[in-house]
Write an enzyme that holds these catalytic residues in place. Structure first.
Site: not given
Length: 398
Positions: A100, A102, A144, A169-170, A193, A372
């Site tokens: 992903h 994003d 991530d 995705e998030e 990931e 995150h």
């Protein structure tokens, strides 16, 4: 930028052509201003530095997607941004490499620092990554999942396999959902990931999201009858109790875990009713059907209703597939001890596995403890190793 539109090229040496070590005379512009740190001395490292330097929270992925398109075009690959914002670079479907674009929000200054000596941690982190002296790239998305995304983009260019960089995705996996509906199943999928370059993720729990809604007549707070807010609390306590495991030693991956996300309640605008809404999430292990979890949660209702979103089904892939075996061989040949992982969260692999009947794993450089986090970072040698592993895997399946 429209699909295929090129910008002025300003810097050389950003390619990763087939058969070389990641260097090429073909170049693309540098979106993030300034020069590269000395440690960014390969195409993969430079691309990662650029991508991490471009803010790309969910819904704002366009500039990062443009940078990826430039990278593929500079290396002779057709690529474009589709109608939902995904980067598409189809080629040999023996493998689809996808991750992903994003990230979650958060401004982490982009810089390269050496990993500290053994026994020390860099400020402000309590997580150690990298060998002492290794160059480590700090920035939002480094782990991530921009690190895995870049590793896959470079490996796709080196080997000629298909690539897709998906968006959102998030938040709602909108990019993956669109991709599934817009193309046929590939022969195999490697989802990106952070697993650590030595690890492959085979399992994820599913996700069931719902919103409890209730209304009751307003009345003096001294009255004993429960109002809508109390009904919401009572329902949720029942749900928590229903899914508390009998054995307290049950692994988290094998549990249904429950989490309220937000609660809103109070008098209606006209003052005649008490209203409440509660957003909740239930994480579902592969051993439990999502429909069963849905029914058990609703069985705890005495009043009110729950509006459920589209579930994210759990997934548990076999470690005995040819793809999983190929990863074990490639990681060992790169000097790593293989780790087979199960994650308690979810990823786009949950959707791919539900839609496509083909072998798949999730893989990528990075420590998921930093997902995150305000100290998110990635050792650059781990990026290099992941590119080597992915390149060996893809070439072996062509």
């Amino acid at each position: 930028m429209a699909a295929g539109e090129k910008r002025t090229k300003e810097r050389q040496g950003d390619g990763a052509s087939e058969g070389d070590d990641g260097e090429s005379a073909t170049g693309t512009d540098v979106v993030a201003g300034g020069g590269y740190p000395a440690a960014c001395d390969t195409a993969a490292r430079r691309l990662l530095y650029d991508m991490v330097s471009i803010p790309s929270p969910s819904g704002e992925e366009e500039r990062a997607a443009e940078r990826l398109v430039d990278f593929f075009e500079a290396n002779g690959r057709e690529a474009w941004i589709d109608e939902i914002g995904n980067v598409r670079a189809p080629a040999n479907d023996a493998v689809l490499l996808t991750s992903h674009v994003d990230t979650v929000p958060g401004d982490i200054p982009v810089e390269v620092r050496p990993a500290p000596p053994e026994g020390e941690l860099p400020e402000p982190s309590d997580v150690r990554v990298g060998e002492p002296g290794d160059p480590v790239l700090w920035g939002r998305g480094a782990a991530d999942a921009t690190g895995p995304l870049v590793a896959m983009a470079v490996a796709a260019v080196k080997t000629g396999v298909s690539f897709a960089g998906v968006v959102r995705e998030e938040v709602d996996s909108g990019g993956a959902r669109h991709l599934i509906g817009d193309r046929d199943a590939p022969e195999s999928v490697i989802n990106g990931e952070p697993s650590g370059w030595r690890g492959i993720t085979l399992g994820y729990r599913g996700l069931l999201e719902g919103t409890y809604v209730n209304t009751s007549e307003s009345g003096h707070s001294s009255r004993p009858e429960p109002n809508a807010i109390q009904h919401a609390i009572d329902w949720w306590h029942g749900v928590e109790e229903a899914f508390t495991p009998d054995d307290p030693e049950t692994a988290v991956f094998d549990q249904v875990t429950t989490k309220p996300i937000s609660v809103d309640g109070g008098l209606s605008d006209d003052g005649l009713a008490v209203e409440t809404t509660m957003d909740v999430q239930l994480r579902v292990p592969p051993s439990r059907p999502v429909d069963e979890i849905h029914e058990l949660a609703e069985a705890e209702l005495s009043t009110g209703s729950v509006q459920w979103g589209d579930p994210m089904p759990p997934v548990m892939e076999s470690p005995r597939t040819g793809l999983a075996r190929a990863f074990r061989v490639a990681i060992r040949s790169a000097g790593g001890d293989v780790r087979l992982l199960r994650k308690t969260g979810t990823s786009d692999m949950n959707l791919f596995a539900a839609a496509w009947d083909c072998p798949m794993v999730t893989y990528g450089p990075g420590n998921s403890d930093l997902d995150h986090a305000p100290d998110e970072r990635l050792p650059l040698p781990d990026l290099d190793r992941a590119v080597s592993v992915l390149t060996e895997i893809c070439r072996g399946r062509l």
